[in-house]
Design an enzyme around this catalytic site. Structure first.
Site, PDB file in Angstrom:
ATOM      1  N   GLU A 153      53.439 104.112  28.637  1.00 16.40           N
ATOM      2  CA  GLU A 153      53.186 102.838  27.952  1.00 16.40           C
ATOM      3  C   GLU A 153      54.488 102.076  27.776  1.00 16.40           C
ATOM      4  O   GLU A 153      55.528 102.665  27.448  1.00 16.40           O
ATOM      5  CB  GLU A 153      52.577 103.038  26.549  1.00 16.40           C
ATOM      6  CG  GLU A 153      51.159 103.539  26.524  1.00 16.40           C
ATOM      7  CD  GLU A 153      50.629 103.668  25.090  1.00 16.40           C
ATOM      8  OE1 GLU A 153      51.122 102.952  24.188  1.00 16.40           O
ATOM      9  OE2 GLU A 153      49.726 104.499  24.886  1.00 16.40           O
ATOM     10  N   GLU A 204      50.922 110.601  21.995  1.00 19.18           N
ATOM     11  CA  GLU A 204      51.673 110.297  20.779  1.00 19.18           C
ATOM     12  C   GLU A 204      51.312 111.222  19.612  1.00 19.18           C
ATOM     13  O   GLU A 204      50.904 110.785  18.534  1.00 19.18           O
ATOM     14  CB  GLU A 204      51.487 108.836  20.375  1.00 19.18           C
ATOM     15  CG  GLU A 204      52.063 107.865  21.379  1.00 19.18           C
ATOM     16  CD  GLU A 204      52.020 106.420  20.931  1.00 19.18           C
ATOM     17  OE1 GLU A 204      52.660 105.588  21.572  1.00 19.18           O
ATOM     18  OE2 GLU A 204      51.323 106.116  19.928  1.00 19.18           O
TER      19      GLU A 204
END
Length: 488
Positions: free
Chosen positions: A379, A170
């Site tokens: 995720e 991220e």
């Protein structure tokens, strides 16, 4: 497309779950580990919910065998975890800490012993504090070589055992929250600095992928991106154009560089007009071209819905909902570009995140059409207020419903033609949710602790644990029937 029958998941589909070192390990200064920026930042009053930190977290460092035994009981096929840079190089560079390498070697061996494939994340936000102090961390090109040397150390040590690797987790989140909104370390509010640090992170990502090809030639590597596909609030062309703006600035700005080696033209020109575009030096584009990934890793939680925002419209909101009080998120946007708005067709979590399984399917199709690469869902999960009831019961049917609908969306996307390698839930156990403390629970396994008391840190299987066990054993069949079964 509505199908009468959906394709099946591949026999070698990676049914997994995920974690991050700072959020689960604890042992923050054990066995020679150095300090990370999160070790320091969370000690500053007011930075996190009830001043929580990861000093102990859920003590995975000392209980990893117990946790892996639970993974094996579930039948997990893959476990994605991050390595703490400061356990390997306490100062980010220099002398290697053998104790740190040994911990991860033991974890990897324990996973392999139980037929669980390790997926290693090389960087999940816990930058060595020494490098932040020494040269400003991601704002200096020095980090490209230091990060590369750290990664090469891991490739050499674990490359024969681990075939799936994630570079940066991220990047769009840790740099935006770290350098634009100041909600994460280093707590800066300067978009020009953010964009330059982001460019350097892109170069570091590409350099590591180039090195990976040399040291782990039979493995697969790619970054993990926080992916939130954008919708237009209406068919008003001004709203549609705003959605195009948001998609370019919030998704393509990163993904095009990862997968094509170039910045999207609209976004780059927009930042150039503002005088804040990153400085691209000789050789940068050549390195980015070499660093294309083997797969796209995506962390999917929600979609974004936007509408037109006038030049005198709403700007970036201060703060975020980290208390779980539904409806406390503030309107946010970029004047003249777009503004976020609530999607009237979607429910939201207590943290105001839109629940949109169809958005996952839409996103997977967009990525496939634009980049043509395999995708690994690194995720996907639901953070909620789980309650421990009598006889160690945790009734989290809402999580089963959430995950079931998203797995079904994966199956629909595969039927659409998406090459999906696997699906990793966030997370296996409960953990420290960065700014949100321990009350925002994501795991299949309840950890008996809260913000004020570590208690006994007992591991307690939730209803969702047994649900996912059956999903894995059936290779993703009978999803909706199981939701009904586990809700009785």
């Amino acid at each position: 497309m509505i199908y009468k029958e959906l394709d099946k998941f591949k026999d070698d589909f990676l049914w997994g779950s995920a974690s991050a070192a700072y959020q689960v390990e604890g042992a923050w200064n054990q066995d020679g580990k150095g300090e990370s920026i999160w070790d320091i930042y969370t000690k500053k009053p007011g930075t996190t919910f009830k001043n929580t930190n990861g000093d102990i977290a859920v003590d995975h460092y000392n209980r990893y065998k117990e946790d892996v035994a639970l993974m094996a009981e579930m039948g997990l096929k893959a476990y994605r975890f991050s390595i703490a840079w400061t356990r390997i190089y306490p100062n980010g560079k220099g002398e290697v800490n053998e104790e740190g390498l040994k911990f991860y070697e033991n974890l990897i061996d324990e996973l392999i012993k139980h037929d669980i494939k390790p997926i290693i994340t090389l960087y999940h936000w816990d930058l060595p504090q020494h490098l932040q102090d020494l040269y400003g961390g991601w704002e200096s090109r020095e980090i490209i070589n230091d990060f590369n040397e750290y990664c090469i150390t891991l490739f050499k040590r674990f490359g024969d055992k681990v075939k799936y690797w994630v570079t940066l987790n991220e990047q769009n989140v840790f740099l935006t929250l770290g350098y634009l909104t100041a909600l994460h370390p280093p707590g800066v509010k300067d978009q020009k600095r953010m964009l330059q640090a982001n460019h350097i992170a892109n170069l570091a990502n590409a350099k590591v992928i180039e090195s990976f090809r040399e040291y782990v030639p039979n493995g697969m590597i790619g970054p993990s991106f926080a992916f939130g596909p954008t919708y237009s609030y209406s068919c008003n062309p001004e709203d549609v154009l705003s959605a195009e703006n948001a998609e370019d600035l919030n998704c393509n700005w990163w993904l095009d560089v990862y997968c094509k080696g170039t910045y999207p033209s609209f976004a780059l020109k927009y930042y150039e007009r503002l005088g804040i575009a990153p400085v691209i030096e000789d050789g940068d584009l050549e390195l980015l071209e070499k660093g294309k990934p083997d797969f796209i890793g995506i962390n999917y939680y929600q979609t974004a819905t936007v509408k037109m925002n006038p030049l005198d419209g709403v700007g970036i909101a201060e703060g975020m909902n980290n208390t779980g009080k539904k409806g406390t998120s503030k309107e946010s946007g970029i004047p003249g570009v777009y503004k976020n708005t609530k999607n009237p067709h979607l429910e939201t979590t207590n943290w105001d995140w839109a629940i949109d399984p169809t958005g996952l399917r839409i996103g997977l199709r967009r990525l496939t059409s634009r980049y043509g690469l395999p995708i690994l869902i690194t995720e996907n999960g639901l953070g909620e207020f789980d309650k421990l009831e009598e006889n160690d019961i945790v009734n989290d049917e809402y999580r089963i419903k959430y995950l079931s609908s998203h797995v079904k969306a994966c199956k629909e996307a595969i039927t659409d033609g998406v090459d999906l390698l696997g699906y990793c839930t966030w997370s296996f156990t409960d953990l420290l949710s960065w700014l949100n403390g321990y009350q925002k629970r994501y795991g299949f396994v309840y950890i008996d602790r809260d913000e004020n008391d570590e208690k006994d840190l007992r591991r307690i299987k939730k209803k969702s644990f047994y649900w996912y066990k059956d999903v894995i054993s059936s290779n993703g069949e009978l999803l909706e029937e199981q939701v009904i079964q586990y809700s009785i």
